[in-house]
Design a protein around this motif. Sequence first.
Motif, PDB file in Angstrom:
ATOM      1  N   GLY A 180      54.470  31.844 166.607  1.00  0.00           N
ATOM      2  CA  GLY A 180      53.110  31.596 166.132  1.00  0.00           C
ATOM      3  C   GLY A 180      52.556  32.710 165.277  1.00  0.00           C
ATOM      4  N   ASN A 181      52.069  33.759 165.907  1.00  0.00           N
ATOM      5  CA  ASN A 181      51.444  34.858 165.177  1.00  0.00           C
ATOM      6  C   ASN A 181      52.380  36.057 165.108  1.00  0.00           C
ATOM      7  OD1 ASN A 181      48.875  33.572 164.747  1.00  0.00           O
ATOM      8  ND2 ASN A 181      48.448  33.886 166.918  1.00  0.00           N
ATOM      9  N   TYR A 182      52.595  36.526 163.898  1.00  0.00           N
ATOM     10  CA  TYR A 182      53.413  37.713 163.670  1.00  0.00           C
ATOM     11  C   TYR A 182      52.500  38.845 163.194  1.00  0.00           C
ATOM     12  CZ  TYR A 182      57.462  34.601 163.932  1.00  0.00           C
ATOM     13  OH  TYR A 182      58.409  33.705 164.350  1.00  0.00           O
ATOM     14  N   HIS A 183      52.690  40.018 163.764  1.00  0.00           N
ATOM     15  CA  HIS A 183      51.849  41.170 163.415  1.00  0.00           C
ATOM     16  C   HIS A 183      52.758  42.391 163.251  1.00  0.00           C
ATOM     17  CE1 HIS A 183      48.097  43.828 164.406  1.00  0.00           C
ATOM     18  NE2 HIS A 183      48.410  43.814 163.123  1.00  0.00           N
ATOM     19  N   GLU A 184      53.547  42.365 162.180  1.00  0.00           N
ATOM     20  CA  GLU A 184      54.556  43.407 161.972  1.00  0.00           C
ATOM     21  C   GLU A 184      53.937  44.793 161.823  1.00  0.00           C
ATOM     22  OE1 GLU A 184      58.766  43.717 159.565  1.00  0.00           O
ATOM     23  OE2 GLU A 184      57.071  42.797 158.538  1.00  0.00           O
ATOM     24  N   SER A 185      52.736  44.848 161.279  1.00  0.00           N
ATOM     25  CA  SER A 185      52.132  46.151 161.017  1.00  0.00           C
ATOM     26  C   SER A 185      51.652  46.850 162.291  1.00  0.00           C
ATOM     27  CB  SER A 185      50.957  46.011 160.040  1.00  0.00           C
ATOM     28  OG  SER A 185      49.917  45.240 160.615  1.00  0.00           O
ATOM     29  N   LYS A 186      51.707  46.156 163.435  1.00  0.00           N
ATOM     30  CA  LYS A 186      51.261  46.789 164.683  1.00  0.00           C
ATOM     31  C   LYS A 186      52.026  48.072 164.949  1.00  0.00           C
ATOM     32  CE  LYS A 186      50.788  45.990 169.667  1.00  0.00           C
ATOM     33  NZ  LYS A 186      51.008  45.016 170.771  1.00  0.00           N
ATOM     34  N   HIS A 187      53.352  48.040 164.763  1.00  0.00           N
ATOM     35  CA  HIS A 187      54.157  49.228 165.009  1.00  0.00           C
ATOM     36  C   HIS A 187      55.009  49.633 163.810  1.00  0.00           C
ATOM     37  CE1 HIS A 187      53.567  48.383 169.451  1.00  0.00           C
ATOM     38  NE2 HIS A 187      53.162  49.613 169.302  1.00  0.00           N
ATOM     39  N   THR A 188      54.907  48.896 162.699  1.00  0.00           N
ATOM     40  CA  THR A 188      55.709  49.207 161.518  1.00  0.00           C
ATOM     41  C   THR A 188      54.858  49.898 160.468  1.00  0.00           C
ATOM     42  OG1 THR A 188      57.064  47.244 161.937  1.00  0.00           O
ATOM     43  CG2 THR A 188      57.272  48.288 159.776  1.00  0.00           C
ATOM     44  N   GLN A 189      55.355  50.999 159.963  1.00  0.00           N
ATOM     45  CA  GLN A 189      54.694  51.747 158.892  1.00  0.00           C
ATOM     46  C   GLN A 189      55.178  51.199 157.551  1.00  0.00           C
ATOM     47  OE1 GLN A 189      52.491  54.248 159.203  1.00  0.00           O
ATOM     48  NE2 GLN A 189      52.355  54.829 157.052  1.00  0.00           N
ATOM     49  N   PRO A 190      54.286  50.759 156.656  1.00  0.00           N
ATOM     50  CA  PRO A 190      54.752  50.238 155.365  1.00  0.00           C
ATOM     51  C   PRO A 190      55.312  51.339 154.476  1.00  0.00           C
ATOM     52  CG  PRO A 190      52.362  50.381 155.391  1.00  0.00           C
ATOM     53  CD  PRO A 190      52.817  50.707 156.784  1.00  0.00           C
ATOM     54  N   GLY A 191      56.340  50.999 153.724  1.00  0.00           N
ATOM     55  CA  GLY A 191      56.880  51.928 152.740  1.00  0.00           C
ATOM     56  C   GLY A 191      55.998  51.992 151.507  1.00  0.00           C
ATOM     57  N   GLU A 192      56.293  52.955 150.640  1.00  0.00           N
ATOM     58  CA  GLU A 192      55.461  53.174 149.456  1.00  0.00           C
ATOM     59  C   GLU A 192      56.265  53.291 148.172  1.00  0.00           C
ATOM     60  OE1 GLU A 192      53.284  56.723 150.318  1.00  0.00           O
ATOM     61  OE2 GLU A 192      51.921  55.742 151.737  1.00  0.00           O
ATOM     62  N   HIS A 193      57.591  53.266 148.257  1.00  0.00           N
ATOM     63  CA  HIS A 193      58.394  53.581 147.081  1.00  0.00           C
ATOM     64  C   HIS A 193      59.397  52.474 146.768  1.00  0.00           C
ATOM     65  CE1 HIS A 193      56.733  57.606 147.156  1.00  0.00           C
ATOM     66  NE2 HIS A 193      57.067  57.710 148.431  1.00  0.00           N
ATOM     67  N   ILE A 194      59.522  52.160 145.483  1.00  0.00           N
ATOM     68  CA  ILE A 194      60.554  51.255 144.988  1.00  0.00           C
ATOM     69  C   ILE A 194      61.857  52.036 144.906  1.00  0.00           C
ATOM     70  CG2 ILE A 194      61.294  49.886 142.999  1.00  0.00           C
ATOM     71  CD1 ILE A 194      58.234  49.552 142.426  1.00  0.00           C
ATOM     72  N   VAL A 195      62.969  51.417 145.344  1.00  0.00           N
ATOM     73  CA  VAL A 195      64.244  52.119 145.396  1.00  0.00           C
ATOM     74  C   VAL A 195      65.322  51.312 144.681  1.00  0.00           C
ATOM     75  CG1 VAL A 195      66.046  53.060 146.895  1.00  0.00           C
ATOM     76  CG2 VAL A 195      63.640  53.250 147.568  1.00  0.00           C
ATOM     77  N   VAL A 196      65.958  51.955 143.715  1.00  0.00           N
ATOM     78  CA  VAL A 196      67.136  51.422 143.034  1.00  0.00           C
ATOM     79  C   VAL A 196      68.221  52.478 143.134  1.00  0.00           C
ATOM     80  CG1 VAL A 196      68.120  50.675 140.834  1.00  0.00           C
ATOM     81  CG2 VAL A 196      65.808  49.962 141.472  1.00  0.00           C
ATOM     82  N   ALA A 197      69.418  52.099 143.581  1.00  0.00           N
ATOM     83  CA  ALA A 197      70.484  53.062 143.820  1.00  0.00           C
ATOM     84  C   ALA A 197      71.746  52.674 143.056  1.00  0.00           C
ATOM     85  CB  ALA A 197      70.783  53.136 145.313  1.00  0.00           C
ATOM     86  N   ASP A 198      72.557  53.663 142.734  1.00  0.00           N
ATOM     87  CA  ASP A 198      73.855  53.439 142.097  1.00  0.00           C
ATOM     88  C   ASP A 198      74.898  53.126 143.155  1.00  0.00           C
ATOM     89  OD1 ASP A 198      73.296  53.951 139.268  1.00  0.00           O
ATOM     90  OD2 ASP A 198      72.885  55.996 139.917  1.00  0.00           O
ATOM     91  N   VAL A 199      75.553  51.974 143.024  1.00  0.00           N
ATOM     92  CA  VAL A 199      76.589  51.562 143.965  1.00  0.00           C
ATOM     93  C   VAL A 199      77.808  51.113 143.177  1.00  0.00           C
ATOM     94  CG1 VAL A 199      77.216  50.011 145.845  1.00  0.00           C
ATOM     95  CG2 VAL A 199      74.868  50.825 145.650  1.00  0.00           C
ATOM     96  N   LEU A 200      78.855  51.904 143.208  1.00  0.00           N
ATOM     97  CA  LEU A 200      80.118  51.520 142.577  1.00  0.00           C
ATOM     98  C   LEU A 200      79.921  51.119 141.120  1.00  0.00           C
ATOM     99  CD1 LEU A 200      81.506  49.416 145.570  1.00  0.00           C
ATOM    100  CD2 LEU A 200      82.203  51.731 144.909  1.00  0.00           C
ATOM    101  N   GLY A 201      79.107  51.900 140.409  1.00  0.00           N
ATOM    102  CA  GLY A 201      78.894  51.672 138.983  1.00  0.00           C
ATOM    103  C   GLY A 201      77.855  50.624 138.658  1.00  0.00           C
TER     104      GLY A 201
END
Length: 275
Positions: A122-143
């Motif tokens: 029914g009701n989901y409240h992920e922010s109760k114990h989850t800290q939101p991220g703030e940064h976009i992430v792009v990584a190099d993986v095998l070229g």
Amino acid sequence: MIHALQFCATSNAKHNFERVAEFINTLPAHRPCLVSLPESWLCFAKSSEQVLEVARQHQYWRQQLSLLCQKEQVWLAAGTIPVMSDTGRYYAASILFDAQGRECAQYNKIHLFDVTVSDNTGNYHESKHTQPGEHIVVADVLGTKVGLSVCYDMRFSELYRAQVELGANVLLVPSAFTVPTGRAHWHTLLRARAIESQAFVVAAGLYGRNDTDIAHDNGRQTYGHSLIISPWGEIISECHSGEGWISATVDMNELNQCRERMPMHAHRQARKVKL
């Protein structure tokens, strides 16, 4: 080569880790490869308080994942594991390891699932114990440049537009989608992200149904239907139900031809995106 695992997680982190390690051990011997796990694969508990306990042990689990990558010689996008923040809450952290077990990147889920769904939770409240991220992430993986995101993020197209601006060619979307929202939106959203980004999308999902022998012990139900999608929006591989691997080779020639024939990124007028 990219392999994505569809998995039925429990609330027992040790049990989940051992089963995922067994799954990875069954992969073909061909290396190098990237392995993508679902969201919440390490601990899919009934309460976020239980997940918080696992988050306090995050350094131990990071070490175990590092050793697993060294043993199996795989790159690993480890879905999400809970990682303690300095606020007393935890990040839903998507950590990328190389085949030597080194941590190459960490993306903390930005968009948190505080919604009402017509299922047995029914009701989901992920922010109760989850800290939101703030940064976009792009990584190099095998070229190849890979954009990291998690589940509910997929509804916010501006995140993926920003990843593509940073060079992303592959978008990872580990998920634990509910059944009602999955039936309504899962395929549509992921295909849209692939089409508008002109990028490969890899979405490893949890799967569990209460009316089968593949069920989560927390009472929740998850949609499954793990997908690998081409830059043209075609489904390359899908795991409809149960547990198991889907795999595909990322063909950069296909991606480049798609972008050359329809140069959407050059045509875009509003190029600056702020989250």
